[in-house]
Design an enzyme around this catalytic site. Structure first.
Site: not given
Length: 339
Positions: A80, A173, A225
């Site tokens: 921006y 995680e 995982d």
């Protein structure tokens, strides 16, 4: 360099290492991907280069002001801010690419220019830090003083480490497991600092993990995982990502991935889901990566393919909410000694 070209009445240009896939090679000594010898040139003399050349020069000027004024910016801010100067980026992905070009050109990470991603990962445990950012210099904080942990942002990642009783770092995680570990006093029971990587860790978190490992000599253990994506998250912590091949100091080569492995799904009879076609495709992609060609990295990819199942860290809740802390974690830490 740019000024010299202009003073000599030459078209200004810059030369930087190519980030093309063909120029990314695995360095066995550094144990991470690095950029090869190929170079590219951006020249104001080439009309095809003018857009990216102008964006790069504006960005260099912008971050120079950040550093001079001790201000920070996010990647989104940069996108921006460019509009205020009439510099056009189609979207943030384009401005992110130019930031990476500047990193390559100067061989420095964007954090050195005071440009940071959004904060999303956290740390908790007995570590006293001392801030160095303007306005907070000398102020100290113990990272076990807030049960939600502390976001790993610019002020924390640049703070000095003062004192700790921790003997290891557990990088997890998921935020849910991070909270479970805090509630179960894992930081006291295992003398650990707990880091929530919030999925694949942002670079500020990887930098923090490296600092904890190199400056405090703390071993780093990774829990993710039990699927191909969790295994890759662990690998990124250990040896980096292709996208950051132009940078060092973001890896923890001696970090150990301790689970959840494919073999754990079988051993602990975890609730699991079948692999999708995308999961299987990703496994075969990783098997082509030299980092996955041996040891547990290859063994577990093959196991995922064999059982065609995947599981989450939360699956241990089937046997009780604290099973992952009381049974799984100590067994895996013991097993890690032989990795």
């Amino acid at each position: 360099m740019i000024y010299e070209d202009i003073e000599k009445e030459n078209f200004p240009e810059v030369t930087l290492a190519s980030r093309s896939v063909s120029n990314i090679v695995y360095d066995e000594r550094l144990r991470q991907y690095v950029l090869g010898p190929a170079k590219i040139k951006r020249s104001a003399h080439n009309i095809k280069h003018i857009r990216s050349f102008t964006q790069l020069i504006w960005l260099a000027s912008f971050v120079n002001k950040l550093v001079e004024t001790s201000k920070t910016s996010t990647l989104r801010d940069v996108f921006y801010s460019a509009q205020a100067y009439g510099v056009d980026f189609t979207d943030q992905s384009e401005s992110d690419e130019i930031i990476t070009d500047l990193e390559v050109l100067l061989s420095k990470a964007r954090e050195d220019f005071n440009v940071y991603p959004e904060e999303r990962s956290a740390i908790f445990g007995d570590l006293t830090i001392e801030y160095t950012v303007p306005g907070y210099e000398g102020k100290r904080l113990n990272l076990a003083s807030h049960p939600d942990g502390y976001l790993i942002g610019p002020s924390l990642s640049t703070a000095e480490f003062v004192d700790t009783s921790a003997e290891m770092v557990l990088a997890v995680e998921k935020g849910g497991l991070f909270t479970r570990f805090v509630e179960e006093n894992v930081h006291k029971r295992y003398k650990a600092l707990i880091v929530d990587t919030a999925g694949q860790p942002p670079r500020s978190t990887r930098y923090m993990l490296r600092r904890l490992n190199t400056e405090l000599k703390l071993p780093v253990y990774i829990l993710a995982d039990g699927d191909v994506y969790g295994e890759h998250i662990a690998m990124v912590i250990v040896s980096g990502s292709v996208g950051a091949a132009h940078l060092q100091d973001l890896t923890v080569p001696d970090a150990k991935w301790i689970g959840v492995w494919g073999t754990d799904i079988v051993k602990y009879r975890l609730p699991s889901d079948p692999l999708t076609e995308m999961d299987i495709k990703r496994i075969y992609e990783l098997k082509k990566d030299p980092r996955y060609s041996k040891g547990i990295w290859l063994r577990e990819l093959d196991m995922f393919l064999k059982i065609k199942r995947k599981s989450e860290l939360e699956a241990f809740a089937k046997y009780g909410l604290t099973t992952i802390v009381d049974k799984y974690l100590p067994e895996k830490l013991e097993e890690a000694k032989s990795l």
